[in-house]
Design an enzyme around this catalytic site. Structure first.
Site: not given
Length: 280
Positions: A180, A238
């Site tokens: 990611r 995050c």
């Protein structure tokens, strides 16, 4: 005071003269599409929890409504305080949080309580799985109303501009999976990639195979290798500020103070003018 507690130590404290308030924060990140059944943490809690624990709903009580500030923005301070008092949290009583084992949700509760001024909060290392074959309780606990009044500001908090500046001038860690960060996949947010200058540091590398934290010395060595030893300041983000709280907790165990970018990638990418970097 340490930020984590073992199952054996928790068992001893629960049997002692000053047992902690227990918060069960079972939650699971969902990447399922529309129409898929939602994870029901309350049902799992009522089927069996550490005796005396009170269920706390991460989405409803540890986050505000999703929107421009991200998928899990910080909750309204007054509403968060009311939720903690309903759960029996008192200013003069230790609190221990736990979840189903991953530790992310428990760390979110830990971070919010510490940020809001509670002086004594720990996370059960390894979560419910670490409780092992000790007795469980079913149904729902009904605690006495607490008295905790949140006063935010004890822990460092970043906004988008602060995160961008820290990526340039200090150390900003990206706690998501490496693919990611690199922009190879993005199952949840608008676009893949990372904040320019951020360093990939997946939260999953902070724990052992059984879900407990690696020893403090190993964590300190890991973060030093990522640049924490030379950085003037360290911050973490995050996808939505949940797994990043677990990274802040790991840094705490390692003896490294760190700020949390609560809005994280889900807030950063709401503004299409903000830059996105890809690759390693």
């Amino acid at each position: 005071m340490t930020a984590i507690i073992s199952a054996s130590d928790l068992s001893d404290e629960l049997a002692g003269a000053r047992p902690p308030v227990l918060l069960d924060v079972r939650w699971r990140l969902s990447t399922a599409g529309a129409g898929a059944p939602a994870f029901d943490g309350r049902a799992e809690y009522e089927a069996g929890h550490v005796p005396g624990a009170v269920y706390v709903d991460l989405d409803a009580e540890l986050a505000g409504p999703p929107g421009e500030r991200g998928r899990h923005p910080l909750p309204d301070t007054a509403e968060f305080g009311a939720a903690m008092r309903r759960a029996g949290v008192r200013a003069d009583t230790p609190v221990v949080t736990y979840d189903g084992g991953q530790g992310w949700a428990a760390a979110r509760a830990w971070w919010l309580l510490r940020w809001s001024g509670h002086p004594d909060v720990r996370v059960l290392d390894g979560g419910l799985a670490a409780w092992g074959d000790r007795p469980l309780e079913t149904g729902a606990a009904t605690p006495e109303e607490g008295d905790f009044l949140p006063v935010p500001g004890t822990l460092a908090l970043l906004d988008a501009d602060g995160a961008a500046a820290l990526a340039r001038e200090g150390l900003l860690l990206d706690a998501r999976a490496g693919e990611r960060y690199r922009g190879e996949v993005e199952p949840i947010d608008r676009v893949g990639g990372h904040i320019p200058g951020a360093v990939s540091a997946p939260t999953t590398d902070n724990v052992t195979a059984d879900g407990t934290f690696r020893p403090a010395a190993e964590l300190a060595a890991r973060f030093a290798a990522l640049g924490a030893a030379e950085a003037s300041e360290v911050g973490v983000y995050c996808g939505s500020g949940v797994s990043a709280a677990h990274q802040v907790l790991a840094l705490e165990v390692a003896g490294v103070p760190a700020a949390l970018y609560a809005g994280s990638w889900s807030e950063w990418t709401q503004d299409e003018s903000r830059p996105v970097a890809t690759g390693a």
